[in-house]
Design a protein around this motif. Structure first.
Motif, short mmCIF file in Angstrom:
data_model
loop_
_atom_site.label_atom_id
_atom_site.label_comp_id
_atom_site.label_asym_id
_atom_site.label_seq_id
_atom_site.Cartn_x
_atom_site.Cartn_y
_atom_site.Cartn_z
N GLY A 116 -5.16 1.75 2.81
CA GLY A 116 -6.57 1.86 3.14
C GLY A 116 -7.03 0.86 4.19
O GLY A 116 -7.97 1.11 4.94
N VAL A 117 -6.36 -0.28 4.28
CA VAL A 117 -6.72 -1.32 5.25
C VAL A 117 -6.52 -0.80 6.68
O VAL A 117 -7.33 -1.04 7.57
N ASP A 118 -5.44 -0.07 6.90
CA ASP A 118 -5.08 0.37 8.25
C ASP A 118 -5.54 1.79 8.58
O ASP A 118 -5.32 2.27 9.70
N ALA A 119 -6.18 2.47 7.65
CA ALA A 119 -6.51 3.88 7.85
C ALA A 119 -7.42 4.10 9.06
O ALA A 119 -7.17 4.99 9.88
N MET A 134 -5.58 3.22 -3.83
CA MET A 134 -4.82 2.38 -2.91
C MET A 134 -5.39 0.98 -3.01
O MET A 134 -6.54 0.80 -3.38
N LYS A 135 -4.57 0.01 -2.69
CA LYS A 135 -5.02 -1.38 -2.71
C LYS A 135 -4.61 -2.03 -1.40
O LYS A 135 -3.60 -1.64 -0.82
N PRO A 136 -5.33 -2.97 -0.89
CA PRO A 136 -6.55 -3.54 -1.43
C PRO A 136 -7.80 -2.72 -1.13
O PRO A 136 -8.84 -2.93 -1.73
N VAL A 137 -7.73 -1.76 -0.21
CA VAL A 137 -8.87 -0.90 0.10
C VAL A 137 -8.59 0.49 -0.45
O VAL A 137 -7.58 1.10 -0.10
#
Length: 105
Positions: free
Chosen positions: A18-21, A39-42
């Motif tokens: 999620g961080v890089d999406a 998903m983690k962390p986002v």
């Protein structure tokens, strides 16, 4: 599993968390984003909101274990165009091939 399911329907498949999406969407502008809620962390709902805020025309399909109405509504409010439970993964292929699911209601 998902990669083999969509084989032949996508020119390229990019995996990320999620961080890089958002940055990956911005770099490649895929026809579809297949997003997991967990998903983690986002998480996927947050990542979907970020993508849709920056790219309102982005098409996001949530693929998740959660089949309850509350989670479907959360996905819809985040901007997801489609919602598929992992027990119905063949729906992913049908949607990507151009079938109309309109399952986020």
């Amino acid at each position: 599993m998902i990669k083999s399911l969509v084989a032949g329907l996508a020119d390229a498949i990019y995996e990320c968390d999620g961080v890089d999406a958002l940055s990956l969407y911005q770099a490649h502008h895929p026809d579809w984003v297949l997003m997991d809620i967990e998903m983690k962390p986002v998480d996927g709902l947050t990542a979907t909101r970020q993508i849709k805020a920056a790219f309102p025309g982005a098409k996001v399909m949530m693929i998740t274990n959660f089949g309850d109405l509350q989670m479907r509504e959360a996905a819809r409010l985040a901007g997801a165009n489609e919602y598929v439970t992992k027990e119905n993964l063949l729906e992913v292929r049908r949607i990507l091939a151009g079938g109309d699911n309109s399952d986020v209601q």
